[in-house]
Scaffold this motif. Structure first.
Motif, short mmCIF file in Angstrom:
data_model
loop_
_atom_site.label_atom_id
_atom_site.label_comp_id
_atom_site.label_asym_id
_atom_site.label_seq_id
_atom_site.Cartn_x
_atom_site.Cartn_y
_atom_site.Cartn_z
N GLN A 110 -58.38 19.80 5.65
CA GLN A 110 -58.08 19.42 4.28
C GLN A 110 -58.57 20.47 3.29
O GLN A 110 -57.96 20.69 2.26
N TYR A 111 -59.66 21.16 3.61
CA TYR A 111 -60.14 22.25 2.77
C TYR A 111 -59.09 23.33 2.65
O TYR A 111 -58.77 23.79 1.56
N LEU A 112 -58.53 23.74 3.78
CA LEU A 112 -57.51 24.78 3.75
C LEU A 112 -56.27 24.32 3.00
O LEU A 112 -55.70 25.06 2.20
N ASN A 113 -55.84 23.09 3.26
CA ASN A 113 -54.66 22.57 2.56
C ASN A 113 -54.88 22.59 1.04
O ASN A 113 -53.99 22.96 0.28
N GLU A 114 -56.06 22.20 0.61
CA GLU A 114 -56.37 22.17 -0.82
C GLU A 114 -56.36 23.58 -1.40
O GLU A 114 -55.78 23.83 -2.46
N ILE A 115 -57.00 24.51 -0.73
CA ILE A 115 -57.05 25.89 -1.21
C ILE A 115 -55.65 26.50 -1.27
O ILE A 115 -55.28 27.13 -2.26
N ASN B 112 -67.49 28.16 6.19
CA ASN B 112 -66.55 27.45 7.06
C ASN B 112 -66.37 28.20 8.37
O ASN B 112 -65.38 28.02 9.05
N LEU B 113 -67.31 29.04 8.71
CA LEU B 113 -67.21 29.82 9.95
C LEU B 113 -67.72 29.01 11.14
O LEU B 113 -68.70 28.27 11.04
N ASP C 205 -67.55 35.74 15.56
CA ASP C 205 -68.27 35.49 14.31
C ASP C 205 -67.37 35.45 13.08
O ASP C 205 -67.83 35.09 11.99
N THR C 206 -66.10 35.79 13.22
CA THR C 206 -65.17 35.73 12.08
C THR C 206 -64.25 34.52 12.14
O THR C 206 -63.44 34.32 11.24
N VAL C 207 -64.36 33.69 13.18
CA VAL C 207 -63.46 32.54 13.32
C VAL C 207 -63.81 31.48 12.28
O VAL C 207 -64.94 31.01 12.18
N SER C 208 -62.80 31.15 11.50
CA SER C 208 -62.94 30.16 10.44
C SER C 208 -62.46 28.80 10.92
O SER C 208 -61.57 28.71 11.75
N LEU C 209 -63.04 27.75 10.37
CA LEU C 209 -62.63 26.40 10.71
C LEU C 209 -61.75 25.78 9.64
O LEU C 209 -61.55 24.57 9.62
N SER C 210 -61.22 26.58 8.77
CA SER C 210 -60.29 26.07 7.76
C SER C 210 -58.93 25.96 8.40
O SER C 210 -58.05 26.80 8.18
N VAL C 211 -58.77 24.95 9.19
CA VAL C 211 -57.53 24.80 9.94
C VAL C 211 -56.57 23.87 9.22
O VAL C 211 -56.97 23.00 8.48
#
Length: 181
Positions: free
Chosen positions: A15-20, A145-146, A173-179
């Motif tokens: 939902q964070y990614l969708n909002e952004i 969000n990493l 270390d660069t994998v984001s959880l903003s899925v």
């Protein structure tokens, strides 16, 4: 414990990614919100082209492509093992691939002159690049969000981070959880 509740944080990150994606460019760049939402709606209906043949040809020469191939297998196996209620390929695309896209694009743009007639001040385009493309750790304390910063949130994140580190810690270390899915 209900499986979906166990992995609720995965859905919050989406939902964070969708909002952004839906509001960020409108707020920061003055893009018309209605037009932006129409564009996003149109784009998500388009098929994703298959890049497997090209990636397979690049794999012998690219540690990065080898990492992606191995990471995809890890995601597929761990989502099944931990019974995470997500499509493994969607998670791979929007976490590992999306993160790689952002970090490599951001690093490529970092020292370029990004000025234009619409954004003439050097500092503003570079701030935009940093906000949109560079990893979020350290930007807003406590708001990373990493994956590396959320590895203790649930067993899936923990196993995923450790197995990705076994492949390539720098990439992990660069994998984001903003899925988003």
């Amino acid at each position: 414990e209900d499986t979906r509740a166990k992995y609720d944080c995965v859905f919050r990150h989406s939902q964070y990614l969708n909002e952004i994606a839906a509001y960020g460019p409108s707020v920061t760049l003055g893009v018309n919100l209605k037009e932006l939402q129409e564009l996003i709606s149109h784009n998500i209906q388009r098929p994703i082209p298959h890049h497997g043949e090209l990636m397979a040809r690049l794999a012998p020469y690219s540690a990065f492509v080898q990492y992606l191939f191995r990471a995809r297998l890890v995601v597929q196996r761990l989502i099944r093992k931990h019974e995470v209620p997500l499509d493994p390929e969607h998670f791979f695309q929007v976490s590992i691939m999306h993160s790689a896209d952002h970090i490599w694009t951001g690093q490529g743009l970092l020292y370029k002159d990004l000025s234009s007639k619409d954004l003439p001040a050097q500092r503003w385009p570079h701030l935009e690049n940093y906000l949109w493309y560079m990893p979020s750790d350290g930007l807003f304390p406590g708001c990373s969000n990493l994956l590396k910063d959320h590895q203790n949130d649930n067993p899936f994140y923990s196993a995923l981070y450790h197995e990705l580190c076994n492949i390539d810690k720098t990439q992990a270390d660069t994998v984001s959880l903003s899925v988003a899915f």
